[in-house]
Design a protein around this motif. Structure first.
Motif, PDB file in Angstrom:
ATOM      1  N   UNK A 101       0.855  -1.203  -0.116  1.00 55.51           N
ATOM      2  CA  UNK A 101      -0.124   0.094   0.032  1.00 55.51           C
ATOM      3  C   UNK A 101       0.934   1.373   0.047  1.00 55.51           C
ATOM      4  N   UNK A 102       2.041   1.121   0.927  1.00 54.65           N
ATOM      5  CA  UNK A 102       2.691   2.421   0.940  1.00 54.65           C
ATOM      6  C   UNK A 102       3.509   2.660  -0.422  1.00 54.65           C
ATOM      7  N   UNK A 103       3.852   1.492  -0.926  1.00 54.29           N
ATOM      8  CA  UNK A 103       4.853   1.762  -2.220  1.00 54.29           C
ATOM      9  C   UNK A 103       3.900   2.074  -3.358  1.00 54.29           C
ATOM     10  N   UNK A 104       2.486   1.663  -3.393  1.00 55.23           N
ATOM     11  CA  UNK A 104       1.898   1.992  -4.570  1.00 55.23           C
ATOM     12  C   UNK A 104       0.941   3.118  -4.568  1.00 55.23           C
ATOM     13  N   UNK A 105       0.272   3.418  -3.449  1.00 54.58           N
ATOM     14  CA  UNK A 105      -0.843   4.476  -3.355  1.00 54.58           C
ATOM     15  C   UNK A 105      -0.510   5.692  -2.365  1.00 54.58           C
ATOM     16  N   UNK A 106       0.393   5.170  -1.445  1.00 58.21           N
ATOM     17  CA  UNK A 106       0.972   6.263  -0.517  1.00 58.21           C
ATOM     18  C   UNK A 106      -0.080   6.233   0.462  1.00 58.21           C
ATOM     19  N   UNK A 107      -0.784   7.502   0.497  1.00 58.39           N
ATOM     20  CA  UNK A 107      -1.808   7.881   1.632  1.00 58.39           C
ATOM     21  C   UNK A 107      -3.201   8.173   0.742  1.00 58.39           C
ATOM     22  N   UNK A 108      -3.416   7.475  -0.510  1.00 58.25           N
ATOM     23  CA  UNK A 108      -4.377   7.521  -1.242  1.00 58.25           C
ATOM     24  C   UNK A 108      -5.091   6.189  -1.396  1.00 58.25           C
ATOM     25  N   UNK A 109      -6.555   6.490  -1.407  1.00 59.39           N
ATOM     26  CA  UNK A 109      -7.559   5.180  -1.265  1.00 59.39           C
ATOM     27  C   UNK A 109      -7.149   4.460  -2.567  1.00 59.39           C
ATOM     28  N   UNK A 114      -0.914  -8.246  -4.253  1.00 56.59           N
ATOM     29  CA  UNK A 114       0.201  -8.753  -4.314  1.00 56.59           C
ATOM     30  C   UNK A 114       0.329  -9.998  -5.270  1.00 56.59           C
ATOM     31  N   UNK A 115       1.166 -10.176  -6.375  1.00 51.95           N
ATOM     32  CA  UNK A 115       1.021 -11.240  -7.055  1.00 51.95           C
ATOM     33  C   UNK A 115       2.566 -11.527  -7.228  1.00 51.95           C
ATOM     34  N   UNK A 116       3.231 -12.388  -6.276  1.00 55.20           N
ATOM     35  CA  UNK A 116       4.726 -12.846  -6.319  1.00 55.20           C
ATOM     36  C   UNK A 116       4.652 -14.165  -5.789  1.00 55.20           C
ATOM     37  N   UNK A 117       5.768 -14.725  -4.970  1.00 52.83           N
ATOM     38  CA  UNK A 117       5.583 -16.096  -4.597  1.00 52.83           C
ATOM     39  C   UNK A 117       4.420 -16.586  -3.894  1.00 52.83           C
ATOM     40  N   UNK A 118       3.411 -15.249  -3.230  1.00 51.07           N
ATOM     41  CA  UNK A 118       2.292 -15.667  -2.552  1.00 51.07           C
ATOM     42  C   UNK A 118       1.588 -14.452  -3.278  1.00 51.07           C
ATOM     43  N   UNK A 267       4.031  -2.508 -10.019  1.00 53.53           N
ATOM     44  CA  UNK A 267       5.395  -2.486  -9.652  1.00 53.53           C
ATOM     45  C   UNK A 267       5.965  -3.956  -9.246  1.00 53.53           C
ATOM     46  N   UNK A 268       7.267  -4.048  -9.932  1.00 56.93           N
ATOM     47  CA  UNK A 268       7.742  -5.452  -9.627  1.00 56.93           C
ATOM     48  C   UNK A 268       8.426  -5.170  -8.213  1.00 56.93           C
ATOM     49  N   UNK A 269       9.017  -4.337  -7.907  1.00 56.02           N
ATOM     50  CA  UNK A 269       9.639  -4.660  -6.406  1.00 56.02           C
ATOM     51  C   UNK A 269       9.353  -3.104  -5.749  1.00 56.02           C
ATOM     52  N   UNK A 270       8.716  -3.269  -4.509  1.00 53.28           N
ATOM     53  CA  UNK A 270       8.191  -1.878  -3.869  1.00 53.28           C
ATOM     54  C   UNK A 270       9.236  -1.402  -3.178  1.00 53.28           C
ATOM     55  N   UNK A 271      10.439  -1.970  -3.025  1.00 49.44           N
ATOM     56  CA  UNK A 271      11.470  -1.643  -1.953  1.00 49.44           C
ATOM     57  C   UNK A 271      11.642   0.036  -2.174  1.00 49.44           C
ATOM     58  N   UNK A 272      11.943   0.511  -3.543  1.00 49.47           N
ATOM     59  CA  UNK A 272      12.388   1.994  -3.576  1.00 49.47           C
ATOM     60  C   UNK A 272      11.051   2.724  -3.491  1.00 49.47           C
ATOM     61  N   UNK A 273       9.810   2.592  -3.775  1.00 49.86           N
ATOM     62  CA  UNK A 273       8.691   3.476  -3.415  1.00 49.86           C
ATOM     63  C   UNK A 273       8.352   3.422  -1.797  1.00 49.86           C
ATOM     64  N   UNK A 274       8.825   2.172  -1.335  1.00 51.60           N
ATOM     65  CA  UNK A 274       8.782   2.214   0.370  1.00 51.60           C
ATOM     66  C   UNK A 274       9.669   2.809   0.976  1.00 51.60           C
ATOM     67  N   UNK A 275      11.026   3.035   0.290  1.00 49.74           N
ATOM     68  CA  UNK A 275      11.809   4.053   0.943  1.00 49.74           C
ATOM     69  C   UNK A 275      11.443   5.441   0.869  1.00 49.74           C
ATOM     70  N   UNK A 276      10.778   5.814  -0.235  1.00 51.38           N
ATOM     71  CA  UNK A 276      10.467   7.226  -0.435  1.00 51.38           C
ATOM     72  C   UNK A 276       9.401   7.478   0.365  1.00 51.38           C
ATOM     73  N   UNK A 277       8.356   6.550   0.810  1.00 49.25           N
ATOM     74  CA  UNK A 277       7.508   6.776   1.691  1.00 49.25           C
ATOM     75  C   UNK A 277       8.032   6.970   3.247  1.00 49.25           C
ATOM     76  N   UNK A 278       9.049   6.162   3.275  1.00 50.22           N
ATOM     77  CA  UNK A 278       9.606   6.511   4.702  1.00 50.22           C
ATOM     78  C   UNK A 278      10.176   7.818   4.725  1.00 50.22           C
TER      79      UNK A 278
END
Length: 283
Positions: A101-109, A114-118, A267-278
């Motif tokens: 959620x943080x990586x994709x939409x931030x604070x927006x509805x 998730x479609x990865x290993x699980x 988004x393939x890997x959310x870590x970059x967007x997650x970092x920006x959120x933080x």
């Protein structure tokens, strides 16, 4: 120093930042899903990563978002493991859905999937995260995930439902001895990760009609159980996170359209967007 981690079942991405939110380094460990990996193995997977251990006493905070961290018991297991290693850190553990959620939409509805290993999904209203049902993991749920497609491919092969030309390529790619498969499924750690390795086969042969049919069927099942129950229309942004969604985006978008929905982003890997959120939202 602060550590931010996005932990899936297959791998966990770590980023270290200083108190000024400047990135120091990145690291990747094996998956750290406390619902399927034993405590001792979780510990080993972390301490064998030199960069993490080299700064363990300097870490003051850890924000870990992980698969399998949706209920109290596995959260406690992972938190105890981390606390024993990073003795000076405050540790915050949340499920991977929140990272998505943080990586994709931030604070927006939005509806975030998730479609990865699980696999999993939620609706985020801008403040709270809502899920139609808890995930019961790779044996019962995880529709259209890597392990879902891995199971499907194995069944198709063993029941002789796989086209001969595809089956021959499948045989060349994997050890399909029944005893070897059962050893990995029922005696070794991370059977979900093992199953997901078979799904990689689909990336290579994604233009084959047989593979496309399997993927489309899996995606439709995911929409049926994990997207449509939220009863949202195209006005609500729809995001997907993970390699399965990323590599089969064209099929995913067609299935979404069939269900009168439109995908906002994948988004393939959310870590970059997650970092920006933080950086932007956490003091």
């Amino acid at each position: 120093m602060i550590l931010i981690a996005d932990g899936g079942s297959t791998k966990a991405d770590w980023i270290a930042i200083d108190n000024n939110k400047k990135e120091i380094f990145r690291e990747r460990t094996l998956g750290l899903n406390p619902a399927v990996v034993a405590e001792e193995e979780l510990h080993n997977r972390i301490i064998h990563m030199f960069q993490l251990i080299n700064i363990k006493d300097e870490v003051t905070e850890i924000h870990f978002y992980g698969a399998g961290c949706g209920t109290p018991k596995p959260i406690k297991i992972l938190k105890d493991v981390l606390q024993k290693i990073f003795v000076n850190a405050k540790i915050f553990i949340s499920e991977d859905m929140l990272a998505a959620v943080y990586a994709a939409s931030g604070k927006e509805p939005a509806v975030v999937c998730i479609l990865g290993t699980g696999s999993n999904s939620c609706y985020f209203d801008g403040e709270n995260l809502f899920m139609k049902s808890p995930s019961l993991g790779y044996i019962i749920m995880d529709e259209a995930s890597g392990n879902y497609f891995g199971k499907l491919l194995l069944r198709e092969y063993y029941y002789n439902k796989m086209p001969k030309s595809i089956a021959e390529k499948f045989e060349n790619e994997f050890n399909l001895d029944a005893d070897y498969i059962k050893e990995n499924l029922y005696r070794k750690v991370n059977p979900n990760m093992y199953l997901a390795t078979f799904a990689k086969f689909m990336f290579e042969f994604k233009e084959e009609k047989y593979i496309k049919r399997i993927i489309k069927r899996g995606f439709q099942e995911f929409f049926k159980y994990r997207v449509l129950p939220f009863e949202k229309d195209t006005q609500t942004p729809l995001y997907f996170i993970g390699s399965i969604a990323y590599y089969f985006r064209d099929i995913l978008e067609k299935v979404a359209k069939k269900n009168n929905l439109k995908i906002t982003n994948v988004i393939q890997r959310p870590i970059d967007s997650l970092l920006e959120y933080h950086k932007n939202n956490i003091n």
